[in-house]
Structures are given as C-alpha cells and as structure tokens.
Motif scaffolding. Structure first.
Motif, PDB file in Angstrom:
ATOM      1  N   TRP A  27       0.724  -1.271   0.113  1.00 20.76           N
ATOM      2  CA  TRP A  27      -0.248  -0.135   0.087  1.00 20.76           C
ATOM      3  C   TRP A  27       0.873   0.849   0.103  1.00 20.76           C
ATOM      4  O   TRP A  27       0.295   1.822  -0.966  1.00 20.76           O
ATOM      5  N   LYS A  28       1.477   1.091   0.761  1.00 18.74           N
ATOM      6  CA  LYS A  28       2.416   2.448   0.619  1.00 18.74           C
ATOM      7  C   LYS A  28       3.207   3.077  -0.472  1.00 18.74           C
ATOM      8  O   LYS A  28       3.239   4.010  -1.014  1.00 18.74           O
ATOM      9  N   PRO A  31       0.079   1.954  -3.984  1.00 15.58           N
ATOM     10  CA  PRO A  31      -1.782   2.598  -3.936  1.00 15.58           C
ATOM     11  C   PRO A  31      -2.456   1.614  -4.734  1.00 15.58           C
ATOM     12  O   PRO A  31      -3.466   1.223  -4.964  1.00 15.58           O
ATOM     13  N   CYS A  34      -2.878  -1.589  -5.836  1.00 16.95           N
ATOM     14  CA  CYS A  34      -3.525  -2.223  -4.573  1.00 16.95           C
ATOM     15  C   CYS A  34      -5.099  -1.766  -5.351  1.00 16.95           C
ATOM     16  O   CYS A  34      -5.665  -2.813  -4.907  1.00 16.95           O
ATOM     17  N   CYS A  35      -4.757  -1.183  -5.563  1.00 16.09           N
ATOM     18  CA  CYS A  35      -6.719  -0.126  -5.784  1.00 16.09           C
ATOM     19  C   CYS A  35      -7.468  -1.473  -7.158  1.00 16.09           C
ATOM     20  O   CYS A  35      -8.191  -2.386  -6.595  1.00 16.09           O
ATOM     21  N   GLY A  64      -5.657  -0.730   9.443  1.00 20.00           N
ATOM     22  CA  GLY A  64      -5.200   0.149   9.376  1.00 20.00           C
ATOM     23  C   GLY A  64      -5.933   1.199   8.048  1.00 20.00           C
ATOM     24  O   GLY A  64      -4.974   2.356   8.175  1.00 20.00           O
ATOM     25  N   PHE A  65      -6.517   0.642   7.959  1.00 15.32           N
ATOM     26  CA  PHE A  65      -7.498   2.255   6.913  1.00 15.32           C
ATOM     27  C   PHE A  65      -8.384   2.836   7.512  1.00 15.32           C
ATOM     28  O   PHE A  65      -8.242   4.111   7.734  1.00 15.32           O
ATOM     29  N   LYS A  69      -3.720   4.969   9.036  1.00 12.26           N
ATOM     30  CA  LYS A  69      -2.028   4.589   8.333  1.00 12.26           C
ATOM     31  C   LYS A  69      -2.189   4.311   7.183  1.00 12.26           C
ATOM     32  O   LYS A  69      -0.786   4.049   6.350  1.00 12.26           O
ATOM     33  N   ILE A  70      -3.312   3.891   6.252  1.00 17.02           N
ATOM     34  CA  ILE A  70      -3.370   3.043   4.896  1.00 17.02           C
ATOM     35  C   ILE A  70      -4.637   4.253   4.183  1.00 17.02           C
ATOM     36  O   ILE A  70      -5.554   4.208   5.238  1.00 17.02           O
ATOM     37  N   LYS A  71      -4.421   5.285   3.681  1.00 12.47           N
ATOM     38  CA  LYS A  71      -5.437   6.293   3.347  1.00 12.47           C
ATOM     39  C   LYS A  71      -5.225   6.951   1.735  1.00 12.47           C
ATOM     40  O   LYS A  71      -5.621   7.867   1.664  1.00 12.47           O
ATOM     41  N   PRO A  72      -4.830   5.902   1.182  1.00  8.95           N
ATOM     42  CA  PRO A  72      -5.104   6.363  -0.194  1.00  8.95           C
ATOM     43  C   PRO A  72      -6.273   6.960  -1.007  1.00  8.95           C
ATOM     44  O   PRO A  72      -7.217   6.709  -0.705  1.00  8.95           O
ATOM     45  N   ALA A  75      -8.901   4.435  -1.958  1.00 11.06           N
ATOM     46  CA  ALA A  75      -8.767   3.297  -1.649  1.00 11.06           C
ATOM     47  C   ALA A  75      -9.611   3.695  -1.311  1.00 11.06           C
ATOM     48  O   ALA A  75     -11.649   2.922  -0.802  1.00 11.06           O
TER      49      ALA A  75
END
Length: 95
Positions: A27-28, A31, A34-35, A64-65, A69-72, A75
């Motif tokens: 994800w980092k 992203p 991943c989507c 994570g969302f 921490k994960i926020k592209p 997503a």
C-alpha cells in the motif's frame, strides 16, 4: 474460527486470500496497483456478488484504513463506491 460462520468461508476463499496476500506491504509504495487488484477481484460493481462486496468492504474498513495508516485516495473512492452499491442493493431488496 468456526467454519459454521459463513463469513469465515468468504474470507478463507482461495481467490480472496491470494488477493489479500498480494496486497501485504504494497500500500505505501503502490497504492494504485493495490486498488486495481481489489477492483479486478470485484469485477463490475453492478454485477459482482454481495459476498465479494462484503469481503472487500470489510478489508477497506479494517484497522490499517480506520486508523489512517493506509489512506490512498483510490481506496477511499472504492470504499465510497462500495457503500453506494450496498445502499442501492438494499433499496432494491437485493442485499
């Protein structure tokens, strides 16, 4: 985990597990990729199964969302689209 729980069977499916594992640690750096993997798993939102929507929505609302921490943006957009599709299906009695 109990196999009697239908949610466990959904999450344990080989197809979903392969997608989920491919996303680990990605994800980092990737992203958008991943989507794209999540979208490929889902297929067309209007015709995908409720089960696939549930699994991906659960994933996108996980720790994570939820913690940020994960926020592209991709997503967030996918989660919004899934939420809209769920509401639409509920209004039609198809959920």
């Amino acid at each position: 985990m109990s196999d009697a729980n239908p949610k466990n069977k959904l999450v344990r499916s080989e197809q979903w597990q392969a997608v989920r594992k491919s996303l680990l640690g990605q994800w980092k750096e990737r992203p958008e990729w991943c989507c794209a993997q999540l979208r490929r798993y889902l297929g067309s939102l209007s015709s995908t199964s409720n089960d696939k929507i549930k699994v991906v929505m659960n994933y996108l609302t996980g720790t994570g969302f939820r913690t940020g921490k994960i926020k592209p943006p991709c997503a967030i957009k996918l989660r919004t689209q899934l939420s809209s599709e769920i509401k639409l299906r509920k209004s039609k009695g198809a959920w």
